[in-house]
Write an enzyme that holds these catalytic residues in place. Structure first.
Site, mmCIF file in Angstrom:
data_model
loop_
_atom_site.group_PDB
_atom_site.id
_atom_site.type_symbol
_atom_site.label_atom_id
_atom_site.label_comp_id
_atom_site.label_asym_id
_atom_site.label_seq_id
_atom_site.Cartn_x
_atom_site.Cartn_y
_atom_site.Cartn_z
ATOM 1 C CB SER A 104 -0.934 0.010 1.216
ATOM 2 O OG SER A 104 -0.197 -0.114 2.422
ATOM 3 C CG HIS B 93 -1.657 3.406 4.797
ATOM 4 N ND1 HIS B 93 -2.806 2.886 5.359
ATOM 5 C CD2 HIS B 93 -1.051 2.391 4.137
ATOM 6 C CE1 HIS B 93 -2.885 1.596 5.050
ATOM 7 N NE2 HIS B 93 -1.840 1.277 4.308
ATOM 8 C CG ASN C 93 0.640 -5.077 4.657
ATOM 9 O OD1 ASN C 93 -0.114 -4.371 5.310
ATOM 10 N ND2 ASN C 93 0.927 -4.821 3.395
ATOM 11 N N GLY D 115 -1.999 -4.289 1.016
ATOM 12 C CA GLY D 115 -2.216 -5.428 1.910
ATOM 13 C C GLY D 115 -1.295 -6.608 1.720
ATOM 14 C CG ASP E 3 -4.583 5.052 7.640
ATOM 15 O OD1 ASP E 3 -3.562 5.631 8.060
ATOM 16 O OD2 ASP E 3 -4.597 4.400 6.576
#
Length: 211
Positions: free
Chosen positions: A14, A190, A83, A52, A187
């Site tokens: 991502s 990120h 991840n 992801g 969030d």
């Protein structure tokens, strides 16, 4: 190359797809602009990334690509491993499994190494100048106990990739440290536009000299 332009292969998760940015492209589009300006030539971008993905999944995604997409690339950036770390933590619940974290770190380093090794082997088939820029991992979970030491462990593994030819590592960990409120998106995981700009700037400092 100044007449033909250059090929840029952006590999990863991502962070490479630009999740968290309000502008499309994240650091990839900024880095491409920098490269084009430095070379005074067009830079074509190929994105081999999905949000992801773990390090193993990134390796498999790259392995499925046409060999030419790798062998003809001049600039290659790689993000991965974040991840693996996050998925190994039962986020928001105690206790954290140290064994699971250690296993995730070891696994992520292994697959990131396999990825760079595979790219290096593909590059040997064509005498095209190139460089590989690997981003290490920042710590989005600074409030979670013990996580920092494992991210540092992962980053030591990433730093060891410089033993391969043409590989340089960008220290995102240090660039973001203590600045999550400034560089991360809503969030809290990120990067935001500022964070991606910092990543692109750090990659640009590695220069555009190819060999």
């Amino acid at each position: 190359m100044e007449h033909r332009g250059a090929n840029y292969l952006a590999i990863g998760d991502s962070l490479t797809t630009g999740v968290g940015a309000s502008k499309p492209g994240g650091f990839v589009s900024i880095y491409r602009q920098y490269a084009s300006g430095a070379l005074q030539a067009p830079v074509r971008t190929l994105l081999v990334a999905r949000s992801g993905l773990t390090a193993a999944q990134i390796y498999r995604l790259v392995y499925q690509q046409p060999i030419a997409s790798i062998s003809k690339a001049n600039f290659i950036t790689i993000t991965g491993g974040g991840n693996d770390l996050i998925q190994s933590v039962q986020y928001g619940r105690q206790p954290y499994s140290i064994e699971k974290l250690e296993g995730a770190i070891k696994n992520a380093i292994y697959w990131m190494t396999q990825l760079v090794l595979y790219i290096t082997e593909m590059k040997q088939k064509e005498a095209i100048p190139y460089k590989i820029i690997v981003f290490n991992s920042y710590n989005p979970l600074e409030s979670v106990p013990f996580i920092d030491q494992y991210i540092k462990s992962f980053n030591r593994g990433i730093q060891s990739l410089t033993r391969f030819p043409h590989v340089q590592v960008v220290d995102v960990y240090q660039a973001f440290k203590g600045r999550n409120h400034y560089v991360l998106s809503q969030d809290a995981f990120h990067p935001n536009n500022k964070g991606y700009r910092i990543m692109a700037d750090a990659a640009a400092k590695k220069g555009y000299q190819l060999n």
